[in-house]
Design a protein around this motif. Structure first.
Motif, PDB file in Angstrom:
ATOM      1  N   TYR A 147       0.860  -1.177   0.000  1.00 19.82           N
ATOM      2  CA  TYR A 147       0.000   0.000   0.000  1.00 19.82           C
ATOM      3  C   TYR A 147       0.900   1.232   0.000  1.00 19.82           C
ATOM      4  N   THR A 148       1.050   1.838  -1.190  1.00 18.49           N
ATOM      5  CA  THR A 148       2.103   2.821  -1.405  1.00 18.49           C
ATOM      6  C   THR A 148       1.533   4.192  -1.717  1.00 18.49           C
ATOM      7  N   GLY A 149       2.095   5.228  -1.095  1.00 13.48           N
ATOM      8  CA  GLY A 149       1.642   6.578  -1.406  1.00 13.48           C
ATOM      9  C   GLY A 149       2.405   7.647  -0.639  1.00 13.48           C
ATOM     10  N   LEU A 150       2.367   8.854  -1.178  1.00 20.78           N
ATOM     11  CA  LEU A 150       2.923  10.035  -0.511  1.00 20.78           C
ATOM     12  C   LEU A 150       1.772  10.706   0.231  1.00 20.78           C
ATOM     13  N   VAL A 151       1.714  10.490   1.538  1.00 22.34           N
ATOM     14  CA  VAL A 151       0.525  10.868   2.319  1.00 22.34           C
ATOM     15  C   VAL A 151       0.762  12.079   3.226  1.00 22.34           C
ATOM     16  N   GLU A 152       1.868  12.763   3.043  1.00 25.65           N
ATOM     17  CA  GLU A 152       2.247  13.839   3.967  1.00 25.65           C
ATOM     18  C   GLU A 152       1.200  14.942   4.082  1.00 25.65           C
ATOM     19  N   LEU A 153       0.449  15.193   2.998  1.00 27.02           N
ATOM     20  CA  LEU A 153      -0.549  16.261   3.085  1.00 27.02           C
ATOM     21  C   LEU A 153      -1.638  15.933   4.089  1.00 27.02           C
ATOM     22  N   GLY A 154      -1.732  14.661   4.478  1.00 35.85           N
ATOM     23  CA  GLY A 154      -2.685  14.272   5.509  1.00 35.85           C
ATOM     24  C   GLY A 154      -2.373  14.888   6.863  1.00 35.85           C
ATOM     25  N   VAL A 155      -1.112  15.313   7.072  1.00 35.78           N
ATOM     26  CA  VAL A 155      -0.764  15.999   8.320  1.00 35.78           C
ATOM     27  C   VAL A 155      -0.333  17.444   8.053  1.00 35.78           C
ATOM     28  N   GLY A 156      -0.728  17.965   6.907  1.00 39.79           N
ATOM     29  CA  GLY A 156      -0.441  19.375   6.633  1.00 39.79           C
ATOM     30  C   GLY A 156       0.988  19.660   6.237  1.00 39.79           C
ATOM     31  N   LEU A 157       1.688  18.665   5.673  1.00 36.10           N
ATOM     32  CA  LEU A 157       3.057  18.858   5.196  1.00 36.10           C
ATOM     33  C   LEU A 157       3.118  18.451   3.727  1.00 36.10           C
ATOM     34  N   ILE A 158       4.261  18.638   3.099  1.00 35.45           N
ATOM     35  CA  ILE A 158       4.469  18.088   1.771  1.00 35.45           C
ATOM     36  C   ILE A 158       5.575  17.042   1.883  1.00 35.45           C
ATOM     37  N   PRO A 159       5.698  16.130   0.911  1.00 33.79           N
ATOM     38  CA  PRO A 159       6.813  15.181   0.961  1.00 33.79           C
ATOM     39  C   PRO A 159       8.133  15.940   0.999  1.00 33.79           C
ATOM     40  N   GLY A 160       8.939  15.684   2.018  1.00 33.67           N
ATOM     41  CA  GLY A 160      10.160  16.461   2.212  1.00 33.67           C
ATOM     42  C   GLY A 160      11.429  15.657   2.089  1.00 33.67           C
ATOM     43  N   GLY A 161      11.314  14.380   1.740  1.00 36.98           N
ATOM     44  CA  GLY A 161      12.499  13.534   1.607  1.00 36.98           C
ATOM     45  C   GLY A 161      12.829  13.230   0.165  1.00 36.98           C
ATOM     46  N   GLY A 162      12.511  14.164  -0.727  1.00 39.13           N
ATOM     47  CA  GLY A 162      12.794  13.961  -2.151  1.00 39.13           C
ATOM     48  C   GLY A 162      11.588  13.516  -2.950  1.00 39.13           C
ATOM     49  N   GLY A 163      10.453  13.272  -2.287  1.00 42.15           N
ATOM     50  CA  GLY A 163       9.269  12.802  -2.994  1.00 42.15           C
ATOM     51  C   GLY A 163       8.674  13.851  -3.913  1.00 42.15           C
ATOM     52  N   THR A 164       8.598  15.100  -3.443  1.00 43.32           N
ATOM     53  CA  THR A 164       8.070  16.181  -4.275  1.00 43.32           C
ATOM     54  C   THR A 164       8.999  16.431  -5.455  1.00 43.32           C
ATOM     55  N   LYS A 165      10.291  16.457  -5.188  1.00 40.83           N
ATOM     56  CA  LYS A 165      11.298  16.625  -6.253  1.00 40.83           C
ATOM     57  C   LYS A 165      11.153  15.534  -7.304  1.00 40.83           C
TER      58      LYS A 165
END
Length: 793
Positions: free
Chosen positions: A603-621
């Protein structure tokens, strides 16, 4: 190994099991024919829609069910439907026919009689019965039928429960048995367990004994339904549904039927009395309180006066439903903080209160029972453990649990408490063998009572378990272990809660790559717990943000980004083998690997916006980079970017590895789905060797990433503002989404530009840091920490 090829499967019976078995076969890419009876009121009709109404309604209900029975919605196109009267002739063109009709011997025999008229000689024919003796179903059939016939017992739901019991008769061709054992494992993703044709086979025989024994102990010790479910769930390595919730899901009538079947058909079972149905359980069946299928069983969902849902539990003394009561036992409070399951079991069984007594009674009874089932239901001990773990979701098998508690010590205590063990256990101990399992040179061995020796578990090369390589430990820190898993390949795993990634894990990844570059072909990264990784350590982020330690937070984010870039640009191939939850930072790690070998159930996904953040470990890049690479001249450039943006902005999660390909997380034609979760590490290791031997060259960091600047930023901002004005997004949601858009567009650039990965990483880190100072983000992070659950949208 047989060269038999399966391309088309016919499933006879479209009930809950039949329709879902059909979906599972379609999910692995096969053509499936699903048949059922013609409705009584359509016997004279010539309209296929009316004649196929039962099968079509059943398939439609299965497809709409939650959780989904398929890995990807498109596979349903591979299923065609029909009825027994009009379409039984069509099975002549199918390679495997599976019977899944009602559990009545006479009806199954009628179906097999019809099958024999049309079945092509040599075609596999199997039954999904959960308890009818297999040999009785084969009576009266032709020699070719008998030769290719056996039981194939799937567990419900077939996609999610990994057990497939293979039950041959005396007539079954050994080649057929061998083929099904291999095919079920490799292609269906199952733990295939060879069973003897005994009542309830293996998993239900032992599993239902366990449930009945728990009910017996509950009465003796004066425990409640709520207390039992608190004691028999994740605390002891069992599913959250524990005992009574499981009974409600399975169906209380089904549980009673299996228990009665064992009592009636196993006169020599020394624990036969345990299968006697308590009066209160009989009363529940009479009342039709059968669990989920009738709306109430041991539990009942009701609406409160405030229109909120509430779960009530049954008080067996008054036979009335009452609000659930939180339980508290000193033994549980002592053991609960222990993350390591074997150590936790030791603490629980040592308890001095009622809970401790329950755990001792439960385990002593279970150990006594499984010892007496060898060789009745299986000649091999490991098959019992495999069946319980794959069929009932136990994290640790029964014989393995006995090893944890100490076989000799526990056997002595059992005898003092009135529990007897089978003679072969005493003989094993007398011969100086003190455990059922042992590990040598990375291979796991199991005691064999017939030869009185240890034999290696089959499939050792295909099922790599990193923790079996303890004698080949290369390096470790507080969270990680790095092993030499053979053939000049290293394997890294960590043991944090839910696989969370913090400083120790990042350091472990960096060190593992460094050591792999000094004399190995490459590195496999995988975990053996229930999940690969639920993401970054948000607790650490929260504490640094609350304390306004922004310099340290900046360093922590840089370390995460640098580690991901180290994975991408190492001088040896790095291959991941994710499974279970692979969210947030866990997903980012996979985005940067040379190859991913995810289990189908990932079960894969970039879910950081669920806590009011953006992916910060290179995911957004990485999503911005992939969007740039996917832009085509024949479509607006913003389309691809918008799709990538929405995947992150809505915190989409692929609920299977196949769905994650659609989200652009795994790469089509590059990454490889492994249907059997147990094979994923071996597949990753094989990929490391293949990539290395094909002439691996360290990639060059990208400086040619096309970003669209203001032209795309304006469009994304307009969409965000539209969602905000329509009240689909809060003020904070809009703020976070705009930060995300800013990074993915390359910032407020006046025109399209080519930028480097580091440029995007810097934008990503700045946006992440700014959001860590937002009150709403911190409140959401705190909410996740309080719940103890992974981040979800």
């Amino acid at each position: 190994m047989s060269n038999r090829i399966i391309k088309k499967v016919a499933v006879l019976g479209s009930g809950v099991m039949g329709s879902r078995i059909a979906c599972h076969f379609a999910g692995i890419g096969l053509q499936v024919l699903l048949l059922d009876i013609v409705p009584g009121d359509a016997k004279e009709s010539s309209d296929p829609k009316q004649r196929n109404r039962i099968v079509n309604d059943s398939l439609s209900a299965a497809i709409k069910s939650n959780p989904s029975p398929v890995y990807h919605k498109n596979v349903v196109k591979k299923i065609s439907t029909g009825n027994f009267d009009d379409n039984m002739k069509d099975i002549a063109g199918y390679d495997w026919v599976i019977e899944v009709v009602v559990e009545r011997l006479d009806i199954k025999q009628q179906v097999f009689e019809a099958v024999e008229k049309f079945r092509r000689p040599g075609t596999l024919i199997t039954s999904n019965t959960s308890g009818i003796p297999i040999h009785m179903m084969a009576e009266g059939r032709s020699d070719d039928f008998k030769k290719h016939f056996c039981g194939t017992h799937f567990f419900n739901p077939p996609r999610y429960l990994r057990l497939l019991e293979i039950i041959p008769t005396a007539y079954t061709d050994p080649e057929v048995i061998s083929f099904l054992m291999h095919y079920g494992d490799l292609y269906l993703g199952k733990t295939t367990v060879l069973c003897k044709d005994t009542p309830a086979f293996i998993a239900n025989r032992v599993g239902v004994f366990g449930m009945m024994a728990i009910m017996n102990s509950m009465e003796k010790l004066g425990l409640t339904i709520d207390e039992i479910d608190a004691l028999t769930g994740p605390l002891i390595g069992r599913p959250k549904s524990a005992t009574f919730r499981t009974a409600d899901v399975v169906g209380i009538d089904t549980l009673v039927k299996v228990a009665r079947g064992v009592a009636e058909n196993c006169p020599d079972d020394e624990a036969r009395d345990i299968f006697t149905i308590p009066a209160w359980l009989d009363k529940m069946v009479e009342n039709k309180w059968l669990g989920d299928k009738t709306g109430q069983g041991f539990f009942k969902k009701v609406k409160t006066p405030e229109k909120k849902s509430e779960i009530l539990s049954l008080n067996l003394a008054t036979f009335e439903y009452q609000p659930r009561v939180k339980t508290k036992f000193a033994t549980v409070e002592t053991a609960k903080p222990i993350d390591n399951l074997p150590q936790r079991l030791l603490a629980l069984c040592a308890g001095k209160d009622k809970a401790g007594e329950f755990f001792r009674q439960f385990h002593y009874g279970l150990f006594s029972y499984i010892s007496h089932r060898i060789p009745e239901i299986s000649d091999e001990l490991y098959r019992v453990d495999d069946a319980l773990m794959a069929g009932f979701g136990w994290e640790i098998g029964a014989f393995e649990s006995w090893d944890v508690l100490g076989v000799a010590k526990t056997t002595e205590k059992m005898k003092l408490s009135g529990y007897q063990v089978a003679g072969w256990v005493d003989e094993m101990l007398a011969n100086g063998h003190t455990a059922f399992y042992k590990v040598e040179q990375g291979k796991k061995f199991c005691y064999d009572p017939s030869s009185k020796t240890y034999k290696p578990l089959p499939g050792a090369d295909d099922f790599i378990v990193m923790s079996n390589y303890k004698d080949k430990l290369v390096w470790k820190n507080g969270s990680c272990n790095l092993y030499d898993i053979g053939d000049d390949v290293l394997g890294l795993q960590w043991n944090t809660k839910m696989g969370s990634i913090g400083g120790d894990v990042l350091s472990g990844i960096q060190t593992a790559i460094e050591k792999a570059e000094k004399g190995f072909k490459g590195l496999v990264i995988a975990n053996e717990g229930p999940n690969f990784s639920a993401g970054a350590n948000v607790g650490m982020i929260f504490m640094l943000a609350i304390d306004q330690e922004y310099d340290e937070l900046d360093l922590a984010i840089r370390m995460f980004q640098n580690t991901m870039m180290r994975v991408r640009y190492s001088s040896v191939p790095v291959v991941t083998a994710p499974h279970g939850l692979t969210l947030g930072g866990g997903c980012e790690l996979n985005l940067h690997a040379d190859k991913c070998c995810p289990a189908a159930e990932t079960y894969t996904g970039l879910v950081e916006l669920g806590v009011g953040l953006i992916p910060g470990g290179g995911g957004t890049k990485e999503f911005a980079l992939r969007a740039a690479d996917e832009m085509h001249e024949d479509e607006p450039e913003t389309i691809t970017l918008k799709n990538r943006f929405l995947t992150i902005a809505t915190a989409k999660v692929g609920t299977s590895a196949q769905e994650a390909f659609d989200l652009g997380i795994y790469r089509k034609g590059h990454d490889e789905v492994v249907l059997n979760q147990s094979r994923r590490i071996a597949a990753a290791k094989k990929s490391v060797i293949e990539i290395y031997e094909s002439g691996y060259i360290t990639p060059v960091q990208r400086k040619d990433i096309k970003v669209l600047g203001r032209s795309a930023l304006g469009a994304l901002y307009a969409g965000i503002n539209g969602m905000w004005r329509a009240h689909y997004a809060t003020d904070h949601d809009a703020l976070v989404a705009k930060k995300l858009a800013f990074v993915m567009c390359g910032g407020d650039l006046s025109e399209q530009s080519l930028v480097s990965e580091q440029y995007l990483l810097d934008l990503e880190r700045e946006a992440f840091l700014s959001l860590c100072g937002e009150k709403k983000s911190l409140e959401r992070i705190q909410s996740v920490l309080t719940s103890g659950k992974p981040i979800r949208n």
